[in-house]
Design a protein around this motif. Structure first.
Motif, mmCIF file in Angstrom:
data_model
loop_
_atom_site.group_PDB
_atom_site.id
_atom_site.type_symbol
_atom_site.label_atom_id
_atom_site.label_comp_id
_atom_site.label_asym_id
_atom_site.label_seq_id
_atom_site.Cartn_x
_atom_site.Cartn_y
_atom_site.Cartn_z
ATOM 1 N N LYS A 18 28.347 52.897 51.055
ATOM 2 C CA LYS A 18 29.071 52.668 52.306
ATOM 3 C C LYS A 18 28.936 51.216 52.746
ATOM 4 O O LYS A 18 29.905 50.604 53.201
ATOM 5 N N VAL A 19 27.744 50.657 52.594
ATOM 6 C CA VAL A 19 27.512 49.254 52.959
ATOM 7 C C VAL A 19 28.297 48.338 52.026
ATOM 8 O O VAL A 19 28.913 47.367 52.472
ATOM 9 N N VAL A 20 28.294 48.650 50.740
ATOM 10 C CA VAL A 20 29.024 47.835 49.763
ATOM 11 C C VAL A 20 30.518 47.859 50.064
ATOM 12 O O VAL A 20 31.176 46.818 50.045
ATOM 13 N N ARG A 21 31.059 49.040 50.364
ATOM 14 C CA ARG A 21 32.480 49.128 50.680
ATOM 15 C C ARG A 21 32.818 48.354 51.956
ATOM 16 O O ARG A 21 33.840 47.682 52.022
ATOM 17 N N LEU A 22 31.954 48.450 52.962
ATOM 18 C CA LEU A 22 32.194 47.722 54.208
ATOM 19 C C LEU A 22 32.159 46.210 53.978
ATOM 20 O O LEU A 22 33.055 45.484 54.415
ATOM 21 N N LEU A 23 31.142 45.737 53.255
ATOM 22 C CA LEU A 23 31.049 44.304 52.967
ATOM 23 C C LEU A 23 32.210 43.841 52.090
ATOM 24 O O LEU A 23 32.742 42.742 52.292
ATOM 25 N N SER A 24 32.608 44.670 51.139
ATOM 26 C CA SER A 24 33.756 44.330 50.293
ATOM 27 C C SER A 24 35.012 44.183 51.139
ATOM 28 O O SER A 24 35.792 43.239 50.974
ATOM 29 N N VAL A 52 46.677 25.142 48.359
ATOM 30 C CA VAL A 52 47.182 26.516 48.394
ATOM 31 C C VAL A 52 46.893 27.229 47.084
ATOM 32 O O VAL A 52 46.416 28.365 47.076
ATOM 33 N N TRP A 53 47.180 26.567 45.969
ATOM 34 C CA TRP A 53 46.936 27.214 44.679
ATOM 35 C C TRP A 53 45.450 27.450 44.453
ATOM 36 O O TRP A 53 45.052 28.466 43.904
ATOM 37 N N ARG A 54 44.639 26.526 44.891
ATOM 38 C CA ARG A 54 43.190 26.729 44.785
ATOM 39 C C ARG A 54 42.737 27.882 45.665
ATOM 40 O O ARG A 54 41.875 28.668 45.293
ATOM 41 N N ALA A 55 43.309 27.995 46.849
ATOM 42 C CA ALA A 55 42.961 29.092 47.757
ATOM 43 C C ALA A 55 43.381 30.443 47.176
ATOM 44 O O ALA A 55 42.620 31.418 47.238
ATOM 45 N N ILE A 56 44.571 30.499 46.599
ATOM 46 C CA ILE A 56 45.054 31.753 46.017
ATOM 47 C C ILE A 56 44.189 32.179 44.840
ATOM 48 O O ILE A 56 43.813 33.348 44.717
ATOM 49 N N THR A 57 43.850 31.241 43.967
ATOM 50 C CA THR A 57 43.007 31.609 42.828
ATOM 51 C C THR A 57 41.589 31.958 43.271
ATOM 52 O O THR A 57 40.976 32.872 42.722
ATOM 53 N N THR A 58 41.078 31.272 44.279
ATOM 54 C CA THR A 58 39.759 31.613 44.805
ATOM 55 C C THR A 58 39.780 33.009 45.409
ATOM 56 O O THR A 58 38.858 33.807 45.196
ATOM 57 N N PHE A 59 40.830 33.332 46.155
ATOM 58 C CA PHE A 59 40.972 34.671 46.711
ATOM 59 C C PHE A 59 40.988 35.721 45.603
ATOM 60 O O PHE A 59 40.347 36.762 45.711
ATOM 61 N N GLY A 60 41.709 35.439 44.529
ATOM 62 C CA GLY A 60 41.765 36.380 43.409
ATOM 63 C C GLY A 60 40.407 36.600 42.770
ATOM 64 O O GLY A 60 40.022 37.738 42.484
ATOM 65 N N ILE A 62 37.388 36.064 44.135
ATOM 66 C CA ILE A 62 36.489 36.744 45.075
ATOM 67 C C ILE A 62 36.837 38.226 45.179
ATOM 68 O O ILE A 62 35.944 39.085 45.150
ATOM 69 N N SER A 63 38.109 38.545 45.277
ATOM 70 C CA SER A 63 38.526 39.944 45.377
ATOM 71 C C SER A 63 38.164 40.729 44.119
ATOM 72 O O SER A 63 37.666 41.848 44.201
ATOM 73 N N LEU A 64 38.411 40.146 42.967
ATOM 74 C CA LEU A 64 38.087 40.812 41.707
ATOM 75 C C LEU A 64 36.586 41.041 41.574
ATOM 76 O O LEU A 64 36.140 42.139 41.234
ATOM 77 N N ALA A 65 35.794 40.015 41.857
ATOM 78 C CA ALA A 65 34.346 40.145 41.735
ATOM 79 C C ALA A 65 33.790 41.181 42.714
ATOM 80 O O ALA A 65 32.929 41.988 42.359
#
Length: 77
Positions: A18-24, A52-60, A62-65
């Motif tokens: 539950k904590v992992v899902r909330l932090l995710s 912008v491209w750096r932000a989008i790839t960073t978001f990808g 972080i989200s994947l990890a």
């Protein structure tokens, strides 16, 4: 008497799921908002499009990890 299908299977993890899902959720939401703000700033030419491209790839990344960590935590725990 309880049957096998009557109770809900409790998820276990090395770290509390539950904590992992909330932090995710918090991490991915914050990254998405930051990426959106940078994209809007780039549209109005307040920042470079390279950011912008750096932000989008960073978001990808972080989200994947974050998603992989949540998945592995629940499956291996």
């Amino acid at each position: 008497m309880e049957k096998d299908g009557d109770h809900k299977k409790e998820r276990k993890g090395i770290v509390n799921p539950k904590v992992v899902r909330l932090l995710s959720f918090i991490i991915i939401t914050f990254s998405l908002v930051a990426c959106t703000v940078l994209c809007i700033l780039a549209i109005w030419e307040f920042t470079k499009t390279d950011a912008v491209w750096r932000a989008i790839t960073t978001f990808g990344v972080i989200s994947l990890a974050t998603g992989v960590f949540a998945f592995v935590n629940e499956r291996l725990g």
